[in-house]
Motif scaffolding. Structure first.
Motif, PDB file in Angstrom:
ATOM      1  N   UNK A   1     -20.504   9.629 154.339  1.00  0.00           N
ATOM      2  CA  UNK A   1     -20.489   9.322 155.993  1.00  0.00           C
ATOM      3  C   UNK A   1     -20.438   7.811 156.132  1.00  0.00           C
ATOM      4  N   UNK A   2     -19.514   7.533 156.965  1.00  0.00           N
ATOM      5  CA  UNK A   2     -19.186   6.395 157.355  1.00  0.00           C
ATOM      6  C   UNK A   2     -20.267   5.848 158.479  1.00  0.00           C
ATOM      7  N   UNK A   3     -20.339   4.650 158.750  1.00  0.00           N
ATOM      8  CA  UNK A   3     -21.610   3.974 159.711  1.00  0.00           C
ATOM      9  C   UNK A   3     -21.392   4.643 160.958  1.00  0.00           C
ATOM     10  N   UNK A   4     -20.255   4.646 161.564  1.00  0.00           N
ATOM     11  CA  UNK A   4     -20.065   5.513 163.038  1.00  0.00           C
ATOM     12  C   UNK A   4     -18.960   6.559 162.818  1.00  0.00           C
ATOM     13  N   UNK A   5     -18.709   6.964 161.657  1.00  0.00           N
ATOM     14  CA  UNK A   5     -17.505   8.054 161.847  1.00  0.00           C
ATOM     15  C   UNK A   5     -18.098   9.341 161.273  1.00  0.00           C
ATOM     16  N   UNK A   6     -17.322  10.177 161.094  1.00  0.00           N
ATOM     17  CA  UNK A   6     -17.603  11.819 160.631  1.00  0.00           C
ATOM     18  C   UNK A   6     -18.027  11.767 159.382  1.00  0.00           C
ATOM     19  N   UNK A   7     -18.467  13.138 158.971  1.00  0.00           N
ATOM     20  CA  UNK A   7     -18.816  13.424 157.637  1.00  0.00           C
ATOM     21  C   UNK A   7     -17.490  13.526 156.740  1.00  0.00           C
ATOM     22  N   UNK A   8     -17.082  13.099 155.411  1.00  0.00           N
ATOM     23  CA  UNK A   8     -16.145  13.329 154.867  1.00  0.00           C
ATOM     24  C   UNK A   8     -16.351  13.913 153.479  1.00  0.00           C
ATOM     25  N   UNK A   9     -15.709  14.846 153.134  1.00  0.00           N
ATOM     26  CA  UNK A   9     -15.598  15.755 151.793  1.00  0.00           C
ATOM     27  C   UNK A   9     -14.737  15.107 150.806  1.00  0.00           C
ATOM     28  N   UNK A  10     -15.143  14.817 149.523  1.00  0.00           N
ATOM     29  CA  UNK A  10     -14.211  14.047 148.782  1.00  0.00           C
ATOM     30  C   UNK A  10     -13.539  14.974 147.978  1.00  0.00           C
ATOM     31  N   UNK A  11     -13.667  16.063 147.660  1.00  0.00           N
ATOM     32  CA  UNK A  11     -12.994  16.931 146.881  1.00  0.00           C
ATOM     33  C   UNK A  11     -14.046  17.687 145.901  1.00  0.00           C
ATOM     34  N   UNK A  12     -13.628  17.880 144.999  1.00  0.00           N
ATOM     35  CA  UNK A  12     -14.310  18.594 143.794  1.00  0.00           C
ATOM     36  C   UNK A  12     -13.945  17.613 142.393  1.00  0.00           C
ATOM     37  N   UNK A  13     -15.082  17.748 141.656  1.00  0.00           N
ATOM     38  CA  UNK A  13     -14.887  17.275 140.465  1.00  0.00           C
ATOM     39  C   UNK A  13     -15.572  18.175 139.185  1.00  0.00           C
ATOM     40  N   UNK A  14     -15.050  18.081 138.171  1.00  0.00           N
ATOM     41  CA  UNK A  14     -15.425  18.986 137.106  1.00  0.00           C
ATOM     42  C   UNK A  14     -15.393  18.187 135.706  1.00  0.00           C
ATOM     43  N   UNK A  15     -16.493  18.328 134.779  1.00  0.00           N
ATOM     44  CA  UNK A  15     -16.511  17.538 133.582  1.00  0.00           C
ATOM     45  C   UNK A  15     -16.762  18.219 132.600  1.00  0.00           C
ATOM     46  N   UNK A  16     -16.566  17.884 131.205  1.00  0.00           N
ATOM     47  CA  UNK A  16     -17.024  18.430 130.071  1.00  0.00           C
ATOM     48  C   UNK A  16     -17.431  17.344 129.019  1.00  0.00           C
ATOM     49  N   UNK A  17     -18.860  17.543 128.679  1.00  0.00           N
ATOM     50  CA  UNK A  17     -19.321  16.547 128.095  1.00  0.00           C
ATOM     51  C   UNK A  17     -19.729  16.635 126.643  1.00  0.00           C
TER      52      UNK A  17
ATOM     53  N   UNK B   1     -12.413  15.495 135.465  1.00  0.00           N
ATOM     54  CA  UNK B   1     -11.446  15.788 136.351  1.00  0.00           C
ATOM     55  C   UNK B   1     -11.459  15.970 137.654  1.00  0.00           C
ATOM     56  N   UNK B   2     -10.832  15.005 138.627  1.00  0.00           N
ATOM     57  CA  UNK B   2     -11.187  15.153 139.966  1.00  0.00           C
ATOM     58  C   UNK B   2     -10.033  15.728 140.810  1.00  0.00           C
ATOM     59  N   UNK B   3     -10.115  16.028 141.991  1.00  0.00           N
ATOM     60  CA  UNK B   3      -9.401  16.470 143.056  1.00  0.00           C
ATOM     61  C   UNK B   3      -9.699  15.745 144.198  1.00  0.00           C
TER      62      UNK B   3
END
Length: 269
Positions: free
Chosen positions: A82-98, A117-119
């Motif tokens: 969420x930016x200071x004066x901006x809207x909400x942003x979704x970054x995408x999705x991330x999957x991980x294997x550890x 792995x990220x989109x």
């Protein structure tokens, strides 16, 4: 488990600021983490046209992980900002294997490797797809713990890059559930063509780890030492465990065979 202050080619979203310690959920157990970070004094310009401005931005991600075996964990998370004066942003999705050494918390020397792995959405990165390789190497004794994550970030596409972004943690244990730490996060830029020092990112955090009931809490304040890093960042994450209930197996009683004695007739004498 990308957590770092990102290189000039990357977005400034700092959704997960964490040094991995090779500890994972037990088989059949879920862990739920919530990362929340706020940039109190950051960069005023985005890293790419239309990108996120980190100054006074609020970043985070819910993370869900499942223990598959004593040495393997799978994870999923959906970062946001969420930016200071901006809207909400979704970054995408991330999957991980550890993959880790089993029972890492009980070992003096431990290691592992995380593959993520990220989109990505366009606000967070000029490339849609990314991969993070995070080796984990650590040593500990009764009082101290030292961990290194020499991270390498890959991004595919026309604006792709391969960045070296190591992270280090030095922790001092005061009680069973209370630590004070120093955590260092950096990004040197493209491997083979590191950015000038002023454009690199070098940030040091003072951190505390403690337990609040059944919830593990990590809170830290970080200072960036170069013009390429955000100057003041607050980071936190909390984690709790959920064990999946096992459905009891119905017991089928074995068939009992009743043995009857057959009387033997006596001979008439």
């Amino acid at each position: 488990m990308a957590i770092l202050f990102l290189a000039p080619q990357r977005a400034r979203a700092i959704d997960e600021i964490q040094v991995y310690n090779a500890e994972i959920a037990e088989p059949g157990q879920w862990t739920v983490e919530q990362h929340l970070n706020y940039v109190g004094n950051g960069l005023q310009q985005p890293d790419h046209p239309g990108g996120l401005i980190s100054n006074h931005s609020f970043n985070g991600t819910p993370e869900f992980a499942y223990g598959v075996t004593p040495w393997w964990e799978l994870g999923f998370y959906a970062p946001f900002a969420l930016e200071q004066h901006g809207p909400f942003f979704a970054q995408g999705v991330k999957l991980r294997t550890l993959f880790v050494t089993p029972d890492a918390a009980k070992r003096d020397f431990f290691y592992g490797a995380n593959f993520e792995f990220s989109y990505n959405s366009a606000v967070f990165s000029p490339t849609r797809f990314g991969v993070e390789l995070r080796p984990i190497v650590g040593v500990r004794n009764a009082d101290f713990e030292f961990i290194v994550n020499p991270i390498v970030d890959f991004a595919a596409g026309h604006y792709g890059f391969t960045n070296f972004a190591p992270a280090v943690r030095l922790a001092h244990k005061f009680e069973k559930d209370f630590d004070l730490d120093l955590e260092y996060y950096s990004d040197f830029g493209q491997i083979g063509h590191f950015a000038p020092l002023k454009d690199q990112q070098h940030t040091l955090f003072a951190v505390t780890d403690f337990k609040a009931g059944d919830i593990d809490v990590n809170f830290g304040v970080g200072h960036g030492f170069t013009s390429g890093a955000d100057r003041l960042v607050f980071k936190s994450f909390s984690a709790t465990l959920f064990r999946c209930p096992r459905v009891p197996r119905a017991r089928v009683p074995r068939a009992r065979i009743r043995k009857e004695r057959i009387p033997i007739p006596r001979r008439a004498g």
